[in-house]
Structure formats: structure tokens, C-alpha cells
Design a protein around this motif. Structure first.
Motif, PDB file in Angstrom:
ATOM      1  N   UNK A   1     -29.930  29.190  22.069  1.00  0.00           N
ATOM      2  CA  UNK A   1     -30.384  28.095  21.214  1.00  0.00           C
ATOM      3  C   UNK A   1     -31.908  28.062  21.048  1.00  0.00           C
ATOM      4  N   UNK A   2     -32.518  29.246  21.178  1.00  0.00           N
ATOM      5  CA  UNK A   2     -33.953  29.365  20.908  1.00  0.00           C
ATOM      6  C   UNK A   2     -34.185  29.587  19.422  1.00  0.00           C
ATOM      7  N   UNK A   3     -33.269  30.285  18.767  1.00  0.00           N
ATOM      8  CA  UNK A   3     -33.289  30.401  17.308  1.00  0.00           C
ATOM      9  C   UNK A   3     -31.956  29.891  16.785  1.00  0.00           C
ATOM     10  N   UNK A   4     -31.920  29.577  15.501  1.00  0.00           N
ATOM     11  CA  UNK A   4     -30.686  29.107  14.897  1.00  0.00           C
ATOM     12  C   UNK A   4     -30.636  29.561  13.449  1.00  0.00           C
ATOM     13  N   UNK A   5     -29.420  29.723  12.953  1.00  0.00           N
ATOM     14  CA  UNK A   5     -29.243  30.202  11.589  1.00  0.00           C
ATOM     15  C   UNK A   5     -28.464  31.502  11.574  1.00  0.00           C
ATOM     16  N   UNK A   6     -28.266  32.031  10.388  1.00  0.00           N
ATOM     17  CA  UNK A   6     -27.546  33.288  10.217  1.00  0.00           C
ATOM     18  C   UNK A   6     -28.426  34.457  10.639  1.00  0.00           C
ATOM     19  N   UNK A   7     -27.892  35.323  11.498  1.00  0.00           N
ATOM     20  CA  UNK A   7     -28.697  36.428  12.033  1.00  0.00           C
ATOM     21  C   UNK A   7     -29.099  37.391  10.924  1.00  0.00           C
ATOM     22  N   UNK A   8     -28.190  37.708  10.007  1.00  0.00           N
ATOM     23  CA  UNK A   8     -28.544  38.602   8.902  1.00  0.00           C
ATOM     24  C   UNK A   8     -29.699  38.023   8.080  1.00  0.00           C
ATOM     25  N   UNK A   9     -29.639  36.714   7.853  1.00  0.00           N
ATOM     26  CA  UNK A   9     -30.711  36.057   7.101  1.00  0.00           C
ATOM     27  C   UNK A   9     -32.025  36.116   7.875  1.00  0.00           C
ATOM     28  N   UNK A  10     -31.952  35.931   9.194  1.00  0.00           N
ATOM     29  CA  UNK A  10     -33.172  36.009  10.003  1.00  0.00           C
ATOM     30  C   UNK A  10     -33.762  37.405   9.976  1.00  0.00           C
ATOM     31  N   UNK A  11     -32.909  38.432  10.016  1.00  0.00           N
ATOM     32  CA  UNK A  11     -33.408  39.807   9.946  1.00  0.00           C
ATOM     33  C   UNK A  11     -34.061  40.056   8.596  1.00  0.00           C
ATOM     34  N   UNK A  12     -33.432  39.607   7.539  1.00  0.00           N
ATOM     35  CA  UNK A  12     -33.977  39.787   6.193  1.00  0.00           C
ATOM     36  C   UNK A  12     -35.323  39.093   6.062  1.00  0.00           C
ATOM     37  N   UNK A  13     -35.457  37.926   6.680  1.00  0.00           N
ATOM     38  CA  UNK A  13     -36.699  37.149   6.591  1.00  0.00           C
ATOM     39  C   UNK A  13     -37.672  37.460   7.719  1.00  0.00           C
ATOM     40  N   UNK A  14     -37.399  38.508   8.487  1.00  0.00           N
ATOM     41  CA  UNK A  14     -38.286  39.096   9.488  1.00  0.00           C
ATOM     42  C   UNK A  14     -38.597  38.161  10.651  1.00  0.00           C
ATOM     43  N   UNK A  15     -37.626  37.315  11.020  1.00  0.00           N
ATOM     44  CA  UNK A  15     -37.804  36.420  12.164  1.00  0.00           C
ATOM     45  C   UNK A  15     -37.941  37.216  13.464  1.00  0.00           C
ATOM     46  N   UNK A  16     -37.314  38.382  13.519  1.00  0.00           N
ATOM     47  CA  UNK A  16     -37.417  39.209  14.715  1.00  0.00           C
ATOM     48  C   UNK A  16     -38.843  39.560  15.088  1.00  0.00           C
TER      49      UNK A  16
END
Length: 389
Positions: free
Chosen positions: A237-252
Motif C-alpha cells: 500500500x505504498x503505491x496504488x493504481x493499475x500497475x500497467x498504467x504506473x509503468x506507462x507513466x514511469x512511476x517506477x
């Protein structure tokens, strides 16, 4: 000069390098004139990491010849990237030597026989055991909040009672070097938060190792490591949302703001990155930090070093204008809560690509059980390595 330094004659050098012509520079012009080459290839090119141009000959008399400056750099860089079987054996040796250096340091930190964590301890082990007098690069020895600084080099921290240590070091031997990173708790026992993040990073490392083989594209491996880390952070629960969307938006990038690894050999960040016949550098956060984007080839030697860091300047101060919507995806308060116990973890192994996979040359404790046993002074090799579920 000969009083102080050994100077080999050209005949002695010829015995060492029998397939080469050996002469002093003042004889070179006449030798070239007698040889009468139709073209002279010069090693001139730009290092894509530093932006520096290679040192190359600038003799005035070269203007009399047909000089080619565009091909040799990439040819030599490719030769250095893909190792010969003899080079692989030598790198296996220097990685084995470097693997042994952090182990006494694990025990020394746990025993608290010295309060200051510095590179001296790691260095002295190598000097005494193997006559390896030179680090391949300046070691990183960080604890407390400092593992979140990727290239931390102050190396004089006072050890907190409960903290993660991050040791990034590699020894050099006859020009070739290793690059290994270990992360472990100062008191010898992982807290629950430390264990969670540590296991997450080791999992990312092992997932990449399981996929590496000739033909695999390196940026895909970086994205795989990001996915593993983001999925784990979502579970916590440190990040939230769709993982694919986070990868696309460079959250990593917010948690691993460096590339997955680099080529290794005569330089710690060896040549062979973005050559003319290789894929270009990405312009996306995280991916543009990759030091190469080429496909895997047999006998490439490289590092696999995923990490997870809670960097205040990135998550709280917003010092880097990434354009990433941090508030949408990140529970910053929870991230900073983890940062108190585990500012950063990096796990770095040196691997060689084989005909059908890869071989990990690094021999250090990686599972939580192995690390804790090592810090108790026990034989950690009797315990199981980290296993993917």
C-alpha cells in the motif's frame, strides 16, 4: 627513469605480444611510410556515458594518408563487450575475489567492533587475502538515510542500531573488475519493513536472471524489474493504481531512478552502450538512465542491480520535475515511514550470458536467512538461496 621504473625493451615486449609490431613513437612515422597503407583506421568515438571523445593520435604526418575515423571505435567497443572464453574465466576469478570481501564486513558490522563504517575494512580484506591493491571504482558504504543516495561516497557514517547498510564495491585485477552490491541490517536481524523491501528487490533481481538469454532486449528487463517492484509496493500500500498504467507513466522511476545495470569488463561501466548499430537511448524517465539498450549476446558480461529507494528529495521535496503525478500513485506518508528503517536497498550481481541463459558469477548471501546467518558468523552456504515462488 630506469633507475626507478622497469622499462621493457621492444624485443621483450615483442615476446609478450608476438602478433604485433612493437616500436617507440619516434619510429612510427617511418614504419607507416614503409608499410604504405591504403587506409589508416583511427579509434575515435564518443563514450555515450561520459560524452567524452576517445584519445586518438593527432600526428601532423597523418594528414598525408587516407584516415578513417568512423568504424574502429564501434568495432573495438564490440570486441570489449563480448568476452572471449579466457576473459570470462578471468572475470569469474575477480568476481569470486570481490564476493568474499563483504562477508567479513557483515560480521564486523554485527559485532560492532568498530563504530565507523568505511571502505577501509572492505579494502583491507582484499589487500591482505589476494594482493588486489586497487578498487575498480570508489566504493559506496552507506547506512542510515544514505543508501537512498545512489553514489554515496562520504563513507564515514556512524552505524545506527537499526539501519540498513548498502555496500557497493568491486576489486580490479589486471585491468578487469567486478561490481557487487550487498544490503543488510546493521544489527544482524531484518525488521519486518526491511525484510519486505529487501525480498522485493531480490525477487526483481532473480526474475531478471531467470529471463536473461541471447536475444532478450535489455529495456524489457528493466521494465520487468520495475513491474516486480511496483507490484510489491502496491501490496504494501505504498503505491496504488493499475500497475500497467504506473509503468506507462514511469512511476517506477520514483523508486528506482537508475538503470537496471551496465556492461562490465575493463571499465566498471564498460564501453559498448549506444553504438551506431544498436538501439538508441530512450527519452523516458528510468529508461533513459539505461547505459545500453542492446539485445543480449552470448559472453556479454553485465550487472543486474535492481533497487528500491525512498528518496525524500524526489517524493517529498519534488526536487526533480519529472511530470509524474506522485500524489495520484504514491502514498508518500507511508513511503517516508518505510524510509525510517530502510532508506534504500540495491542487489547487484555480475552475470555472463550463456548460449541458453545466464550464469551468475557472484557468490554472496542473498536470502534473508543466509544474510542473518552470515552476520552471526555461521556458514551461510548451508542455507537455501532465495527462491522464486
Amino acid at each position: 627513469y630506469k633507475i626507478w621504473m622497469k622499462v621493457l625493451s621492444t624485443d621483450e615486449l615483442k615476446e609478450i605480444y608476438p602478433d604485433f609490431e612493437v616500436l617507440f613513437l619516434d619510429k612510427l612515422e617511418q614504419w607507416v611510410k614503409d608499410f604504405a597503407p591504403s587506409v589508416i583506421h583511427i579509434n575515435k568515438g564518443v563514450n555515450t556515458d561520459s560524452g567524452l571523445t576517445t584519445l586518438h593520435p593527432t600526428f601532423k604526418w597523418l594528414e598525408e594518408y587516407n584516415v578513417e575515423e568512423t568504424k574502429m571505435h564501434d568495432i573495438l567497443a564490440d570486441c570489449r563487450s563480448v568476452k572471449t572464453p579466457e576473459e570470462v574465466k578471468f572475470m569469474e576469478l575477480v568476481v569470486k575475489i570481490s564476493s568474499e570481501a563483504p562477508l567479513p564486513h557483515h560480521e564486523a558490522v554485527k559485532a560492532r567492533s568498530q563504530r565507523e563504517l568505511s571502505r577501509v575494512k572492505v579494502q583491507s580484506v582484499l589487500n591482505e587475502m589476494y594482493n588486489c591493491k586497487f578498487s575498480h571504482y570508489y566504493p559506496i558504504c552507506a547506512c542510515g538515510p544514505n543508501p537512498s543516495t545512489l553514489h554515496y561516497i562520504i563513507n564515514s557514517d556512524i552505524l545506527p542500531e537499526t539501519s540498513m547498510c548498502l555496500i557497493d564495491m568491486g576489486q580490479g585485477l589486471h585491468g578487469y573488475g567486478a561490481d557487487i552490491t550487498c544490503s543488510y541490517p546493521t544489527n544482524g536481524v531484518f525488521t519486518e519493513k526491511q525484510k519486505q523491501i529487501y525480498n522485493l528487490v531480490v525477487k526483481a533481481n532473480r526474475m531478471v536472471l531467470a529471463q536473461l538469454k541471447p536475444g532478450i532486449k535489455w529495456p524489457d528487463m528493466h521494465l520487468l524489474a520495475e513491474r516486480v517492484i511496483l507490484e510489491g509496493l502496491k501490496d504494501l500500500e505504498i503505491v496504488h493504481g493499475d500497475v500497467d498504467e504506473m509503468i506507462e507513466n514511469r512511476v517506477g522511476f520514483l523508486f528506482m531512478p537508475h538503470g537496471l545495470g551496465h556492461l562490465l569488463g575493463l571499465d566498471v561501466h564498460d564501453v559498448g552502450g549506444y553504438l551506431h548499430h544498436h538501439p538508441p537511448r530512450s527519452d523516458k524517465w528510468g529508461l533513459k538512465n539505461l547505459r545500453f539498450a542492446r539485445e543480449m549476446e552470448e559472453n556479454l558480461v553485465l550487472t543486474v542491480e535492481p533497487g528500491c529507494y525512498f528518496i525524500k528529495s524526489v517524493l517529498v521535496d519534488r526536487a526533480v520535475d519529472t511530470g509524474i503525478d506522485i500524489d495520484k500513485y504514491v502514498n508518500v506518508d507511508k513511503a517516508m515511514e518505510y524510509a525510517k528503517e530502510v532508506a534504500g536497498v540495491r542487489i547487484e550481481d555480475d552475470v555472463v550470458i550463456t548460449s541458453d541463459g545466464c550464469r551468475n558469477l557472484t557468490i554472496v548471501p542473498r536470502s534473508v536467512e543466509q544474510v542473518e546467518a552470515c552476520m552471526r558468523g555461521e556458514d551461510w552456504t548451508l542455507l537455501p538461496d532465495f527462491k522464486l515462488e
